[in-house]
Design a protein around this motif. Structure first.
Motif, PDB file in Angstrom:
ATOM      1  N   VAL A  64      57.393  29.728  18.499  1.00 24.35           N
ATOM      2  CA  VAL A  64      58.120  29.659  18.794  1.00 24.35           C
ATOM      3  C   VAL A  64      58.616  29.779  20.054  1.00 24.35           C
ATOM      4  CG1 VAL A  64      58.524  30.782  16.868  1.00 24.35           C
ATOM      5  CG2 VAL A  64      57.193  32.014  18.239  1.00 24.35           C
ATOM      6  N   GLU A  65      57.698  29.887  20.837  1.00 26.74           N
ATOM      7  CA  GLU A  65      57.866  30.029  22.648  1.00 26.74           C
ATOM      8  C   GLU A  65      57.553  29.001  23.401  1.00 26.74           C
ATOM      9  OE1 GLU A  65      56.317  32.861  26.246  1.00 26.74           O
ATOM     10  OE2 GLU A  65      54.907  33.213  24.716  1.00 26.74           O
ATOM     11  N   PHE A  66      59.298  27.890  23.955  1.00 26.96           N
ATOM     12  CA  PHE A  66      58.903  27.130  24.461  1.00 26.96           C
ATOM     13  C   PHE A  66      59.937  26.646  25.350  1.00 26.96           C
ATOM     14  CE2 PHE A  66      62.036  26.473  20.870  1.00 26.96           C
ATOM     15  CZ  PHE A  66      62.888  26.258  21.307  1.00 26.96           C
ATOM     16  N   ARG A  67      60.042  26.073  26.053  1.00 20.20           N
ATOM     17  CA  ARG A  67      61.280  25.494  27.181  1.00 20.20           C
ATOM     18  C   ARG A  67      60.979  23.543  27.517  1.00 20.20           C
ATOM     19  NH1 ARG A  67      62.324  28.347  33.114  1.00 20.20           N
ATOM     20  NH2 ARG A  67      64.142  27.320  33.385  1.00 20.20           N
ATOM     21  N   ALA A  68      62.039  22.987  28.266  1.00 25.75           N
ATOM     22  CA  ALA A  68      62.567  22.024  28.791  1.00 25.75           C
ATOM     23  C   ALA A  68      62.659  21.929  29.847  1.00 25.75           C
ATOM     24  CB  ALA A  68      63.088  21.176  27.364  1.00 25.75           C
ATOM     25  N   ASN A  69      62.798  21.675  30.812  1.00 26.09           N
ATOM     26  CA  ASN A  69      63.246  21.765  32.468  1.00 26.09           C
ATOM     27  C   ASN A  69      63.351  20.813  33.268  1.00 26.09           C
ATOM     28  OD1 ASN A  69      63.601  21.541  34.950  1.00 26.09           O
ATOM     29  ND2 ASN A  69      63.699  24.358  34.854  1.00 26.09           N
ATOM     30  N   ASP A  70      65.182  19.752  33.691  1.00 29.75           N
ATOM     31  CA  ASP A  70      65.229  19.346  33.455  1.00 29.75           C
ATOM     32  C   ASP A  70      65.406  18.399  35.714  1.00 29.75           C
ATOM     33  OD1 ASP A  70      66.184  17.644  31.313  1.00 29.75           O
ATOM     34  OD2 ASP A  70      67.535  18.843  31.427  1.00 29.75           O
ATOM     35  N   ASP A  71      65.087  19.842  36.094  1.00 29.39           N
ATOM     36  CA  ASP A  71      65.059  19.804  36.988  1.00 29.39           C
ATOM     37  C   ASP A  71      66.243  18.656  38.038  1.00 29.39           C
ATOM     38  OD1 ASP A  71      64.008  21.016  39.711  1.00 29.39           O
ATOM     39  OD2 ASP A  71      62.707  19.099  40.150  1.00 29.39           O
ATOM     40  N   GLY A  72      67.137  19.542  38.022  1.00 29.15           N
ATOM     41  CA  GLY A  72      68.174  18.470  38.334  1.00 29.15           C
ATOM     42  C   GLY A  72      68.690  16.995  37.421  1.00 29.15           C
ATOM     43  N   GLU A  73      67.987  16.262  36.958  1.00 27.94           N
ATOM     44  CA  GLU A  73      68.618  15.213  36.239  1.00 27.94           C
ATOM     45  C   GLU A  73      69.264  15.533  35.300  1.00 27.94           C
ATOM     46  OE1 GLU A  73      67.038  12.260  36.832  1.00 27.94           O
ATOM     47  OE2 GLU A  73      64.623  12.175  36.613  1.00 27.94           O
ATOM     48  N   PRO A  74      69.907  14.715  34.502  1.00 33.99           N
ATOM     49  CA  PRO A  74      71.542  14.834  33.721  1.00 33.99           C
ATOM     50  C   PRO A  74      71.164  15.596  32.834  1.00 33.99           C
ATOM     51  CG  PRO A  74      71.272  12.378  34.794  1.00 33.99           C
ATOM     52  CD  PRO A  74      69.651  13.012  35.098  1.00 33.99           C
ATOM     53  N   SER A  75      71.633  16.628  32.227  1.00 32.87           N
ATOM     54  CA  SER A  75      70.897  17.200  31.137  1.00 32.87           C
ATOM     55  C   SER A  75      70.605  16.660  29.799  1.00 32.87           C
ATOM     56  CB  SER A  75      72.437  18.169  30.811  1.00 32.87           C
ATOM     57  OG  SER A  75      71.777  18.879  29.752  1.00 32.87           O
ATOM     58  N   SER A  76      69.681  16.708  29.657  1.00 35.44           N
ATOM     59  CA  SER A  76      68.338  17.428  28.227  1.00 35.44           C
ATOM     60  C   SER A  76      68.287  15.556  28.771  1.00 35.44           C
ATOM     61  CB  SER A  76      69.212  16.873  26.977  1.00 35.44           C
ATOM     62  OG  SER A  76      70.172  18.401  26.933  1.00 35.44           O
ATOM     63  N   THR A  77      67.957  14.636  30.013  1.00 35.96           N
ATOM     64  CA  THR A  77      67.538  13.539  30.194  1.00 35.96           C
ATOM     65  C   THR A  77      65.789  13.393  30.452  1.00 35.96           C
ATOM     66  OG1 THR A  77      68.692  13.670  32.550  1.00 35.96           O
ATOM     67  CG2 THR A  77      69.593  12.381  30.965  1.00 35.96           C
ATOM     68  N   ALA A  78      65.358  14.580  30.636  1.00 41.88           N
ATOM     69  CA  ALA A  78      63.884  14.784  30.804  1.00 41.88           C
ATOM     70  C   ALA A  78      63.023  15.468  30.201  1.00 41.88           C
ATOM     71  CB  ALA A  78      63.720  15.451  32.580  1.00 41.88           C
TER      72      ALA A  78
END
Length: 194
Positions: A64-78
């Motif tokens: 249940v504990e998660f995270r996704a980070n794009d670090d400057g890439e277009p939203s939700s692409t990385a």
């Protein structure tokens, strides 16, 4: 009750290239946010000249504990495609970092999604997975004359001995699969009343 989960045992590396952009992927077994922060800081320092250091992680047996980070890439692409690879293999306690060196040609959103997904998949494919048990740690204090009875239960149920101290009063900490914890606790408690 969830008492086992799938994680990676060994670190894995992956690689993907598209239109001169290079995607270096790294999969790590992690158990805390602090550990994740340290690993990310190390990658940012080591690959200081990279355009993006994107990542995703999943923690805990309940996932249940998660995270996704794009670090400057277009939203939700990385971050999302990386997290998608972790989810598709039902892994947890995993961090996947993908470092991108820009090749001068824009890949577009679908190109980025494919690149990050493939790099993450490659890193996970190069990691060894394993099934682990969710443990509960049980502490039990007893008088020295009860030692044989306690050790008989330990031998029978095979918990992992976390720590033990002996003296006039003895104490033992036992790690056991969560689904077996209540049975172990009741066997030990019965000793106190014999």
């Amino acid at each position: 009750m969830i008492d086992e989960y799938k994680t990676i045992k060994t670190e894995g590396e992956g690689y993907y290239t598209e239109k001169r952009s290079k995607f270096l992927a790294f999969a790590h077994h992690v158990e805390s946010i602090d550990e994740i922060k340290k690993i990310l800081a190390d990658y940012r320092k080591k690959y200081y000249d990279a355009r993006h250091v994107c990542y995703a992680y999943m923690l805990g047996a309940e996932r249940v504990e998660f995270r996704a980070n794009d670090d400057g890439e277009p939203s939700s692409t990385a971050g999302k495609p990386i997290l998608g690879q972790i989810n598709s293999q039902e892994l947890t306690d995993v961090l996947v970092v993908v470092v991108r060196y820009y090749g001068g040609v824009n890949l577009g959103t679908s190109g980025l999604i494919i690149a990050y997904r493939e790099a993450a998949a490659d890193a996970l494919a190069n990691s060894e997975t394993e099934i682990r048990q969710v443990e509960e740690v049980i502490s039990y204090s007893f008088a020295y004359p009860m030692m044989n009875d306690v050790m008989r239960i330990v031998k029978e149920m095979q918990p992992r001995i976390v720590s033990q101290t002996y003296g006039n009063t003895c104490a033992i900490k036992l790690g056991i699969r969560k689904s077996e914890a209540e049975r172990l606790r009741s066997k030990l408690e019965k000793l106190s009343f014999e």
